[in-house]
Design an enzyme around this catalytic site. Structure first.
Site, mmCIF file in Angstrom:
data_model
loop_
_atom_site.group_PDB
_atom_site.id
_atom_site.type_symbol
_atom_site.label_atom_id
_atom_site.label_comp_id
_atom_site.label_asym_id
_atom_site.label_seq_id
_atom_site.Cartn_x
_atom_site.Cartn_y
_atom_site.Cartn_z
ATOM 1 N N MET A 1 0.918 -1.264 -0.091
ATOM 2 C CA MET A 1 -0.155 -0.213 0.082
ATOM 3 C C MET A 1 0.757 1.263 -0.025
ATOM 4 S SD MET A 1 -3.486 -0.935 2.210
ATOM 5 C CE MET A 1 -2.905 -0.739 3.820
ATOM 6 N N HIS B 1 8.991 1.261 3.303
ATOM 7 C CA HIS B 1 10.253 1.259 4.324
ATOM 8 C C HIS B 1 10.888 0.018 4.022
ATOM 9 C CE1 HIS B 1 7.634 -1.744 6.261
ATOM 10 N NE2 HIS B 1 6.752 -0.863 6.542
ATOM 11 N N GLU B 2 11.936 -0.137 4.840
ATOM 12 C CA GLU B 2 13.059 -1.204 4.707
ATOM 13 C C GLU B 2 12.267 -2.548 4.719
ATOM 14 O OE1 GLU B 2 16.143 -2.296 3.944
ATOM 15 O OE2 GLU B 2 16.380 -0.134 3.053
ATOM 16 N N HIS C 1 9.338 -3.431 3.284
ATOM 17 C CA HIS C 1 9.063 -3.544 1.973
ATOM 18 C C HIS C 1 10.092 -3.608 1.080
ATOM 19 C CE1 HIS C 1 5.557 -0.735 3.380
ATOM 20 N NE2 HIS C 1 4.944 -1.654 3.101
ATOM 21 N N GLN D 1 -10.512 -2.821 2.094
ATOM 22 C CA GLN D 1 -10.104 -3.444 3.589
ATOM 23 C C GLN D 1 -10.176 -2.544 4.772
ATOM 24 O OE1 GLN D 1 -6.111 -4.267 1.414
ATOM 25 N NE2 GLN D 1 -5.273 -3.811 3.490
HETATM 26 P P1 AMP Z 1 1.394 -2.984 3.485
HETATM 27 O O1 AMP Z 1 2.118 -2.037 2.526
HETATM 28 O O2 AMP Z 1 1.398 -2.491 4.797
HETATM 29 O O3 AMP Z 1 0.127 -3.575 2.832
HETATM 30 O O4 AMP Z 1 2.409 -4.187 3.575
HETATM 31 C C1 AMP Z 1 2.837 -4.574 2.138
HETATM 32 C C2 AMP Z 1 3.734 -6.129 2.366
HETATM 33 O O5 AMP Z 1 4.782 -5.627 3.371
HETATM 34 C C3 AMP Z 1 2.884 -6.948 3.322
HETATM 35 O O6 AMP Z 1 3.465 -8.352 2.820
HETATM 36 C C4 AMP Z 1 3.536 -6.740 4.545
HETATM 37 O O7 AMP Z 1 3.525 -7.990 5.322
HETATM 38 C C5 AMP Z 1 5.015 -6.399 4.490
HETATM 39 N N1 AMP Z 1 5.650 -5.743 5.486
HETATM 40 C C6 AMP Z 1 5.163 -4.691 6.255
HETATM 41 N N2 AMP Z 1 5.918 -4.255 7.227
HETATM 42 C C7 AMP Z 1 7.034 -5.298 7.111
HETATM 43 C C8 AMP Z 1 8.039 -5.336 8.048
HETATM 44 N N3 AMP Z 1 8.371 -4.521 9.044
HETATM 45 N N4 AMP Z 1 9.005 -6.267 7.632
HETATM 46 C C9 AMP Z 1 8.527 -7.111 6.651
HETATM 47 N N5 AMP Z 1 7.401 -6.986 5.839
HETATM 48 C C10 AMP Z 1 6.778 -6.089 6.111
#
Ligand code: AMP
Length: 283
Positions: free
Chosen positions: A26, A30-31, A33, A57
């Site tokens: 989304m 950050h690191e 991702h 969602q």
């Molecule tokens: P989001 O942008 O929050 O929907 O996350 C996108 C993807 O990044 C999802 O598969 C998350 O589980 C993963 N993700 C988010 N935060 C972390 C993190 N700190 N370490 C590893 N993967 C992450």
């Protein structure tokens, strides 16, 4: 890096590619991702990332409107990681008509833990992920263990629909003080940010208490959960849950599971001020 918002244009660019690896996000990268982008590169080629803040969602009182959108900075980060295509559809691109067909995960997985506190969340997640898979048609897709329940639900969805995509888990990336990186960490005030690592500390304490537990002790796993919730609440948090579960299906863990040495996981969600944080720790 090609930046594409149109589904047909994406398909044209990916025609003939049958080893693509995909990382849906989304944005506000950050690191955590970026570690998934690197993992994706090890498992397929080309790497396709997506950025889409998925309205489906978010609950009516959640942060859809205020969710951080930082497209230009995200593009620069993805370019450095050698991502080949960024799929960044608008809502009109991805949902040209109201998305009336949805994917409803089973209650025993979709309505517990996060699903209990965010009704409809996993329905929205599964629906967008299935649609993104249909657009990208990747050979592999990478999801973070940070969202442990989400990873499990997506895996089951891929299995039950026989989707030709392998789901690869990525480890949680943390700040030096232990706080799991998250786009929502940016909502924390300076004071809250210094308190935030207590969430992982609480998980570690629960893990230690579980490991120290003599299975014949009268103390139950739910007592350990309750004590951890009370301890966080005492520090000013509003915990939604701290739950000791079986890794295989996220069903509540029992002393028998413990005795049999079955893999467990502790999952938590808690609010600090207005910010809701989630984290988990495997045992
Ligand atoms: P989001 O942008 O929050 O929907 O996350 C996108 C993807 O990044 C999802 O598969 C998350 O589980 C993963 N993700 C988010 N935060 C972390 C993190 N700190 N370490 C590893 N993967 C992450």
């Amino acid at each position: 890096m090609k930046i594409i918002s149109d589904i047909q244009e994406l398909r044209d660019h990916l025609r003939g590619q049958n080893r693509a690896s995909f990382v849906p996000t989304m944005g506000n990268l950050h690191e955590g991702h970026l570690s998934l982008m690197r993992l994706a590169r090890q498992h397929g080629d080309p790497v396709v990332a997506s950025i889409f803040v998925n309205r489906l969602q978010f609950g009516p009182n959640e942060d859809f409107d205020s969710y951080p959108r930082t497209m230009q900075a995200d593009i620069e980060k993805l370019e450095k990681e050698g991502v080949y295509i960024l799929f960044a559809p608008t809502e009109r691109d991805l949902y040209p008509q109201p998305q009336e067909y949805r994917v409803d995960p089973p209650q025993q997985l979709g309505d517990i833990l996060e699903g209990e506190f965010r009704p409809g969340f996993f329905k929205g997640v599964c629906t967008v992920v299935l649609k993104l898979f249909s657009c990208v048609q990747p050979k592999v897709a990478v999801f973070g263990k940070k969202d442990y329940q989400q990873l499990m639900i997506i895996r089951q969805m891929a299995k039950q629909f026989a989707l030709p995509v392998e789901i690869i888990p990525g480890e949680t990336i943390r700040a030096e003080d232990g706080l799991a990186l998250s786009s929502r960490n940016g909502y924390l005030s300076a004071k809250e940010r210094t308190e935030a690592p207590e969430l992982l500390k609480a998980l570690k304490e629960v893990r230690q208490r579980v490991l120290d537990l003599n299975v014949r002790d009268a103390i139950s796993l739910s007592k350990i959960e309750q004590a951890a919730v009370a301890s966080l609440a005492g520090r000013g948090w509003q915990p939604d849950y701290i739950a000791i579960r079986q890794q295989c299906d996220l069903a509540p863990a029992s002393n028998e599971n413990l005795e049999a040495g079955e893999p467990l996981v502790i999952l938590t969600a808690a609010k600090l001020g207005k910010t809701r944080l989630i984290d988990n720790l495997e045992i």
